[in-house]
Write a protein that holds these residues in place. Structure first.
Motif, PDB file in Angstrom:
ATOM      1  N   SER A 376     -21.745  84.736  41.547  1.00 36.72           N
ATOM      2  CA  SER A 376     -22.128  85.310  40.250  1.00 36.72           C
ATOM      3  C   SER A 376     -23.400  86.148  40.383  1.00 36.72           C
ATOM      4  O   SER A 376     -23.545  87.182  39.722  1.00 36.72           O
ATOM      5  N   LYS A 420     -18.508  88.636  31.326  1.00 39.02           N
ATOM      6  CA  LYS A 420     -17.830  87.378  31.024  1.00 39.02           C
ATOM      7  C   LYS A 420     -17.569  86.576  32.291  1.00 39.02           C
ATOM      8  O   LYS A 420     -17.800  85.358  32.332  1.00 39.02           O
ATOM      9  N   LEU A 421     -17.107  87.264  33.343  1.00 37.35           N
ATOM     10  CA  LEU A 421     -16.834  86.579  34.606  1.00 37.35           C
ATOM     11  C   LEU A 421     -18.121  86.010  35.191  1.00 37.35           C
ATOM     12  O   LEU A 421     -18.147  84.886  35.705  1.00 37.35           O
ATOM     13  N   LYS A 423     -20.776  84.969  33.631  1.00 34.53           N
ATOM     14  CA  LYS A 423     -21.199  83.780  32.880  1.00 34.53           C
ATOM     15  C   LYS A 423     -20.338  82.573  33.220  1.00 34.53           C
ATOM     16  O   LYS A 423     -20.835  81.446  33.315  1.00 34.53           O
ATOM     17  N   ILE A 424     -19.033  82.810  33.429  1.00 35.38           N
ATOM     18  CA  ILE A 424     -18.144  81.710  33.789  1.00 35.38           C
ATOM     19  C   ILE A 424     -18.537  81.137  35.152  1.00 35.38           C
ATOM     20  O   ILE A 424     -18.587  79.915  35.343  1.00 35.38           O
ATOM     21  N   CYS A 425     -18.822  82.022  36.091  1.00 33.24           N
ATOM     22  CA  CYS A 425     -19.153  81.590  37.458  1.00 33.24           C
ATOM     23  C   CYS A 425     -20.543  80.966  37.544  1.00 33.24           C
ATOM     24  O   CYS A 425     -20.840  80.229  38.485  1.00 33.24           O
ATOM     25  N   ASN A 427     -21.872  78.870  35.336  1.00 38.50           N
ATOM     26  CA  ASN A 427     -21.957  77.716  34.435  1.00 38.50           C
ATOM     27  C   ASN A 427     -22.963  76.706  34.977  1.00 38.50           C
ATOM     28  O   ASN A 427     -22.963  76.395  36.167  1.00 38.50           O
ATOM     29  N   LYS A 432     -17.609  72.815  36.052  1.00 37.16           N
ATOM     30  CA  LYS A 432     -16.902  73.735  35.168  1.00 37.16           C
ATOM     31  C   LYS A 432     -16.819  75.156  35.736  1.00 37.16           C
ATOM     32  O   LYS A 432     -16.277  76.044  35.080  1.00 37.16           O
ATOM     33  N   ARG A 433     -17.358  75.362  36.916  1.00 34.76           N
ATOM     34  CA  ARG A 433     -17.229  76.681  37.548  1.00 34.76           C
ATOM     35  C   ARG A 433     -15.841  76.806  38.160  1.00 34.76           C
ATOM     36  O   ARG A 433     -15.313  75.834  38.709  1.00 34.76           O
ATOM     37  N   PRO A 434     -15.255  77.988  38.109  1.00 37.62           N
ATOM     38  CA  PRO A 434     -13.907  78.171  38.666  1.00 37.62           C
ATOM     39  C   PRO A 434     -13.927  78.187  40.188  1.00 37.62           C
ATOM     40  O   PRO A 434     -14.991  78.249  40.809  1.00 37.62           O
ATOM     41  N   ILE A 439     -10.276  83.142  40.230  1.00 37.27           N
ATOM     42  CA  ILE A 439     -10.843  84.393  39.702  1.00 37.27           C
ATOM     43  C   ILE A 439     -10.242  85.635  40.351  1.00 37.27           C
ATOM     44  O   ILE A 439     -10.426  86.737  39.844  1.00 37.27           O
TER      45      ILE A 439
END
Length: 448
Positions: A376, A420-421, A423-425, A427, A432-434, A439
């Motif tokens: 990220s 958005k990606l 922020k997801i990565c 976390n 909760k990270r993918p 991805i």
């Protein structure tokens, strides 16, 4: 060699199994320097050609007679493979030891569709081989006439180019490494590497450019105090896991120098340099589309590395550890993996590290989740073209990320999809990270 037999036979399952062994070099030639891609193109195994190219096979590798895979495909009239190779930047005017180009072989075999595809892609109809033969001199009259008309319509000079002139003008291809030029598990003598000059220096060692046999290489001479027998043994054992030849987004350690005075890794040289250099020290343009392609390459490489059991320890991903080749493809550099004896209590480049990685022991963190945080930060770095927390020392940066909750701020104007990606990565909860394989579809959608 076993890989050549499997490829010639068209055994896709067996070829995949062979490629999944990370120590196998998919560009290794047989006794006549035919690489697996040469054989797949010659025998017409399109499914194997696809997987070899996707895994990083060298498109313009040359065998002992200087034939490239495109020579082989054109000679046998495999139009679909000819198109695939051209799409992947095969040299349509490569000359073998007889002075023949792929177009010569298409014409010798009267493969009209292949000949037309080659000319449409820039193959010259006037290049003569050692025997004074141009491609169309051996084609049937109608075939020759069609090629000449096509070449003229594309603005080609139809005059013949004699062999000595074409050789002088030709830039050459990348020869497959011969057996005796392939670095093995055995120790390499530092004097064999023909080091030309130091190109980088860091806390972990000095990086030199050089040449080993026919291949341009870089050698990282490690900074190690007191090379004991234990360190030499650990170095040899740990380096074997870094010989990953089977993925296009991973740059392998090819061999090592393991002597009483020197510990060093040897890797292929890449033309462009590190992602850090491209983003912050060069004039190369990295727009949104290029950044997404870079991110996809990195995610592909990390997804593969995370599939290995056990996972490779002490790989802290950041932009200095991502190398970019002449095709602008990113590769995770295995030479940047820390060995167990290299300053085990010290952490460098904390700006890219997950908070939990700065707070806990290496063995107490989820390595995959921590790598996703680092990814990220790479996304942020490519989107902003800035170095994260560049105004802080390593110690202050690490302390503030770990203890004070300091984080990079996402400025306005960044693509909402990347934002958005990111922020997801990033976390705060590592669970909760993918994962990288989750991805990859998101990144691939951004490229379409």
């Amino acid at each position: 060699m076993r890989n050549s037999v499997l490829t010639k036979d068209g055994n896709l399952v067996a070829v995949k199994v062979w490629l999944d062994n990370t120590e196998n070099d998919l560009n290794q030639g047989d006794d006549h320097l035919f690489s697996p891609l040469h054989w797949a193109c010659r025998e017409g195994h399109m499914h194997i050609v696809d997987i070899l190219i996707n895994r990083g096979a060298r498109i313009n590798a040359a065998n002992m007679g200087d034939d490239t895979p495109l020579h082989n495909a054109a000679q046998m009239g495999h139009l679909d493979i000819v198109k695939k190779l051209i799409k992947n930047k095969s040299d349509v005017n490569a000359i073998n030891e007889h002075g023949n180009t792929p177009l010569h072989y298409a014409c010798f075999g009267q493969h009209a569709a292949c000949g037309e595809e080659l000319v449409a892609s820039g193959a010259l109809i006037g290049i003569c081989n050692k025997y004074g033969q141009s491609p169309i001199s051996k084609a049937r009259p109608m075939f020759a006439r069609n090629l000449a008309e096509m070449a003229a319509s594309l603005g080609q000079d139809l005059n013949e180019i004699q062999y000595k002139d074409s050789v002088n003008a030709w830039k050459g291809t990348t020869r497959t490494r011969a057996k005796n030029e392939t670095l093995s598990h055995e120790n390499v003598d530092l004097r064999q590497l023909n080091l030309k000059g130091k190109i980088a220096s860091s806390h972990s060692g000095e990086t030199w450019r050089g040449r080993w046999g026919q291949q341009e290489i870089v050698t990282k001479i490690l900074k190690v105090r007191d090379i004991t027998s234990r360190k030499a043994r650990e170095f040899h054992e740990e380096y074997l896991r870094l010989r990953i030849f089977s993925h296009p987004n991973v740059l392998p350690v090819m061999g090592v120098v393991n002597s009483p005075k020197t510990l060093a890794t040897v890797s292929p040289h890449v033309a462009v340099g590190s992602l850090y250099n491209v983003l912050h020290e060069s004039t190369v343009t990295v727009d949104h589309s290029r950044a997404v392609l870079f991110a996809t390459d990195i995610a592909n490489g990390m997804s593969f590395l995370h599939s290995l059991e056990p996972i490779i320890p002490r790989l802290h991903i950041n932009s200095r550890h991502v190398m970019i080749d002449e095709g602008m493809q990113c590769k995770i550099n295995m030479a940047d993996v820390k060995f167990s004896f290299q300053e085990p209590g010290k952490l460098y480049n904390p700006s890219w590290m997950a908070p939990e990685a700065l707070q806990r022991k290496h063995e107490d963190i989820n390595r995959k989740s921590a790598d996703m945080w680092s990814f990220s930060i790479l996304l942020w770095e490519m989107a902003t073209r800035e170095v994260p927390f560049s105004d802080l020392s390593n110690m202050e940066c690490g302390m503030r990320i770990a203890l004070e909750g300091m984080r990079v701020s996402i400025p306005p104007g960044i693509s909402p999809h990347i934002c958005k990606l990111m922020k997801i990565c990033m976390n705060e909860d590592p669970t909760k990270r993918p994962k990288f394989d989750m991805i990859l579809p998101i990144l691939k959608k951004m490229t379409t």
